[in-house]
Design a protein around this motif. Structure first.
Motif, PDB file in Angstrom:
ATOM      1  N   TYR A  65       0.828  -1.217   0.000  1.00  0.00           N
ATOM      2  CA  TYR A  65       0.000   0.000   0.000  1.00  0.00           C
ATOM      3  C   TYR A  65       0.851   1.251   0.000  1.00  0.00           C
ATOM      4  O   TYR A  65       0.407   2.311  -0.436  1.00  0.00           O
ATOM      5  CB  TYR A  65      -0.972  -0.042   1.180  1.00  0.00           C
ATOM      6  N   ARG A  69       1.233   4.298  -3.383  1.00  0.00           N
ATOM      7  CA  ARG A  69       1.195   5.747  -3.251  1.00  0.00           C
ATOM      8  C   ARG A  69       2.430   6.443  -3.811  1.00  0.00           C
ATOM      9  O   ARG A  69       2.596   7.642  -3.600  1.00  0.00           O
ATOM     10  CB  ARG A  69       0.941   6.108  -1.791  1.00  0.00           C
ATOM     11  N   THR A 149     -12.405  -3.366  -8.395  1.00  0.00           N
ATOM     12  CA  THR A 149     -11.455  -3.364  -7.286  1.00  0.00           C
ATOM     13  C   THR A 149     -12.002  -2.751  -6.005  1.00  0.00           C
ATOM     14  O   THR A 149     -11.475  -3.030  -4.937  1.00  0.00           O
ATOM     15  CB  THR A 149     -10.172  -2.595  -7.658  1.00  0.00           C
ATOM     16  N   GLY A 150     -12.990  -1.892  -6.096  1.00  0.00           N
ATOM     17  CA  GLY A 150     -13.539  -1.259  -4.899  1.00  0.00           C
ATOM     18  C   GLY A 150     -13.078   0.166  -4.719  1.00  0.00           C
ATOM     19  O   GLY A 150     -13.594   0.879  -3.880  1.00  0.00           O
ATOM     20  N   ASN A 151     -12.094   0.612  -5.479  1.00  0.00           N
ATOM     21  CA  ASN A 151     -11.646   1.997  -5.420  1.00  0.00           C
ATOM     22  C   ASN A 151     -11.351   2.484  -6.829  1.00  0.00           C
ATOM     23  O   ASN A 151     -11.077   1.693  -7.709  1.00  0.00           O
ATOM     24  CB  ASN A 151     -10.377   2.117  -4.572  1.00  0.00           C
ATOM     25  N   THR A 154      -6.492   4.300  -5.919  1.00  0.00           N
ATOM     26  CA  THR A 154      -5.625   3.373  -5.187  1.00  0.00           C
ATOM     27  C   THR A 154      -6.366   2.049  -5.063  1.00  0.00           C
ATOM     28  O   THR A 154      -7.208   1.879  -4.205  1.00  0.00           O
ATOM     29  CB  THR A 154      -5.268   3.912  -3.800  1.00  0.00           C
ATOM     30  N   LYS A 155      -5.999   1.133  -5.954  1.00  0.00           N
ATOM     31  CA  LYS A 155      -6.859  -0.031  -6.161  1.00  0.00           C
ATOM     32  C   LYS A 155      -6.747  -1.059  -5.050  1.00  0.00           C
ATOM     33  O   LYS A 155      -7.726  -1.716  -4.716  1.00  0.00           O
ATOM     34  CB  LYS A 155      -6.534  -0.662  -7.506  1.00  0.00           C
ATOM     35  N   GLY A 156      -5.552  -1.261  -4.514  1.00  0.00           N
ATOM     36  CA  GLY A 156      -5.380  -2.259  -3.460  1.00  0.00           C
ATOM     37  C   GLY A 156      -5.842  -3.628  -3.899  1.00  0.00           C
ATOM     38  O   GLY A 156      -6.539  -4.328  -3.177  1.00  0.00           O
TER      39      GLY A 156
END
Lengths: 411, 133
Positions: A65, A69, A149-151, A154-156
């Motif tokens: 993570y 960034r 991905t949910g974002n 910042t995909k994570g």
């Protein structure tokens, strides 16, 4: 009576460290003769955030993570390159399905990045209606990213030993819908960029990087490919499942039959790569086998394995802007990596700016600098020191000069 | 075509803007008054666009399930989780959270999950809304 003597000299424009068309703060010093650039000097190293040092205090899962960034647009390729390096060290086998899913995410990011770049390039030319058209398309790509991905940014999504989210049958209709939207609109975008008079006037024969210079200065990614260098990590050293997919290096001669290495060629390469990315996602969905998506679902176990692992390795990956390299060294008994070194593609594409910018005009600086796709950071200033009289040129004025040049050429 | 953008521009002129005017069509002169009006039913909030399935919003914590294993603290990239020694439970500072949901993955008893809530702006980073425990 002595007559007044005037001597013609060149003058300097410092640009940066915080400046238009630059992703990272970079300082330029231009030697200007009238409107023409005769010499360029580039200074790097203004955006040291100690990311690599911070990593030596964290475990590999936390670093994923942190790596995300490093850059907002490449928020997938940095953690992925790190993951490849760590997997090499610890000999972690990735399930085949995860390899395909990783390709899908990587290509989705490429679509986002290239379309964003196309809009920014149009903006630098003063062609803002195209900026809004391309970003309208990018919005669809971001919606799909968020859905998968949910974002949005910042995909994570990546994890050591696989990928965190699967693509199920329920996801497919939305993926196909978005891909079809891209295919429908791609032709429109291609026409606007490649056939429009305004774009051609400003980009053809501008910011030329020859093949020799590209090889000598180690240019990577679309910048090198636009100069005719067939260099692509996905083809040369296929990682993930790229080896199973139908993929080849994209150079501008595929479309036009010749390689000029100018800004126009870089537009061609990026647009064709968007098309290639759409094709690759479709191939992946067709060929994807079933099975697990992570080699070890229990994260605590992964961390225990990595604590025992020792050695060093390199993770290479073709990011949207070019080849990204991560060097990682792990020590047995220590959870945190001993070293982590990141070499981002923009680092290689900085030096090619020098031959590109030589002989160009001040108004061409934004589009030439933007053509290698450094991330745009906003409001910046240029100070012109002209024989003791100091005046400043800010971001807006420089942009205005670029727009004015377009208008001048249209007359 | 010489100027291939022109037809596109004309087509765009007759399309509706894509933007969802959340929370009101025009900016209210006083936000507090607008919110009070909404409370009494005088004004209406235009709802935000729905979040997709699997969206990672504000974290949810099921205190009773938690066994205090500290694994979430070990993987949290931004140090947003604090351990309460006495109770053997955790406390999450949402203002530090980076919404990666790694703690949800590692939790052995699944007591952590992500909600759909995303309106988290606050003037105080230690406000009640931003601390989950």
């Amino acid at each position: 009576m002595s007559s007044k003597q005037t001597t013609k000299t060149t003058y300097q424009i410092p640009i940066g460290p915080i400046h238009p068309a630059l992703k990272e703060p970079v300082a330029f010093e231009f030697e200007i003769d009238g409107e023409e650039i005769v010499d360029v000097d580039v200074k790097l190293g203004h955006v040291h955030r100690a990311v690599e040092w911070t990593a030596t205090k964290r475990n590999p899962i936390q670093i994923l993570y942190l790596a995300e960034r490093i850059c907002g647009i490449c928020s997938y390729c940095h953690p992925t390159a790190f993951t490849i390096a760590v997997e090499n060290i610890a000999d972690i086998e990735v399930p085949e399905r995860a390899e395909y899913l990783r390709v899908i995410q990587a290509e989705l990011e490429r679509i986002c990045s290239h379309i964003l770049w196309a809009g920014v390039a149009a903006h630098e030319l003063g062609f803002d209606s195209v900026l809004f058209l391309t970003w309208q398309m990018r919005e669809k790509a971001l919606d799909l990213t968020e859905y998968l991905t949910g974002n949005r940014i910042t995909k994570g999504i990546i994890t050591i030993g696989g990928i965190r989210r699967d693509i199920t049958k329920d996801h497919l209709p939305k993926i196909y819908e978005t891909l079809n939207y891209f295919k429908d609109n791609f032709e429109k975008l291609r026409k606007i960029f490649l056939d429009d008079k305004t774009v051609r006037m400003r980009t053809q024969g501008c910011g030329i990087l020859t093949k020799e210079d590209a090889l000598k200065l180690c240019a990577v990614g679309p910048t090198a490919r636009a100069s005719g260098v067939k260099k692509d990590v996905r083809v040369d050293q296929a990682y993930f499942s790229y080896a199973d997919l139908d993929i080849e290096c994209i150079t501008p001669d595929i479309l036009t039959g010749e390689v000029n290495g100018d800004v126009y060629d870089r537009i061609i390469v990026r647009l064709l790569e968007v098309k290639q990315a759409i094709d690759l996602i479709e191939q992946c969905i067709d060929k994807m086998p079933g099975g697990d998506i992570v080699s070890e679902p229990k994260v605590a176990k992964v961390l225990a394995t990595l604590k025992k692992a020792s050695g060093e390795s390199i993770g290479r990956m073709e990011a949207p802007r070019g080849e990204v390299i991560h060097y990682v060294k792990l020590e047995a008994g220590n959870e945190c990596p001993f070293t982590w070194k990141v070499r981002a593609p923009t680092y290689n594409n900085i030096m090619p700016w020098v031959p590109m910018l030589l002989g160009e005009q001040i108004a061409d600086i934004p589009i030439v600098a933007a053509s290698t796709d450094p991330c745009m950071s906003c409001t910046n200033r240029v100070a012109i020191v002209d024989s003791g009289k100091r005046y400043q040129l800010n971001r807006e004025e420089l942009h205005k000069m670029s727009v004015e040049k377009t208008r001048r050429l249209m007359k | 075509m010489k100027f291939s953008m022109l037809p596109q521009v004309f087509a765009q002129m007759f399309k509706k803007p894509f933007t969802n005017k959340f929370p009101a069509k025009y900016q209210p002169s006083s936000t507090t008054k607008f919110l009070a009006d909404v409370g009494t039913g005088k004004a209406k909030i235009i709802p935000p666009i729905e979040t997709p399935e699997g969206f990672r919003g504000k974290i949810q914590y099921d205190k009773d399930k938690c066994i205090g294993c500290k694994l979430c603290i070990k993987v949290c990239p931004c140090g947003a989780i604090e351990y309460k020694e006495k109770e053997k439970k955790i406390k999450i500072y949402v203002s530090r959270c980076c919404f990666c949901a790694q703690c949800n993955d590692i939790c052995p008893v699944d007591c952590l999950s992500m909600s759909n809530e995303f309106l988290l702006a606050d003037t105080d980073k230690y406000s009640k809304d931003l601390i989950v425990e």
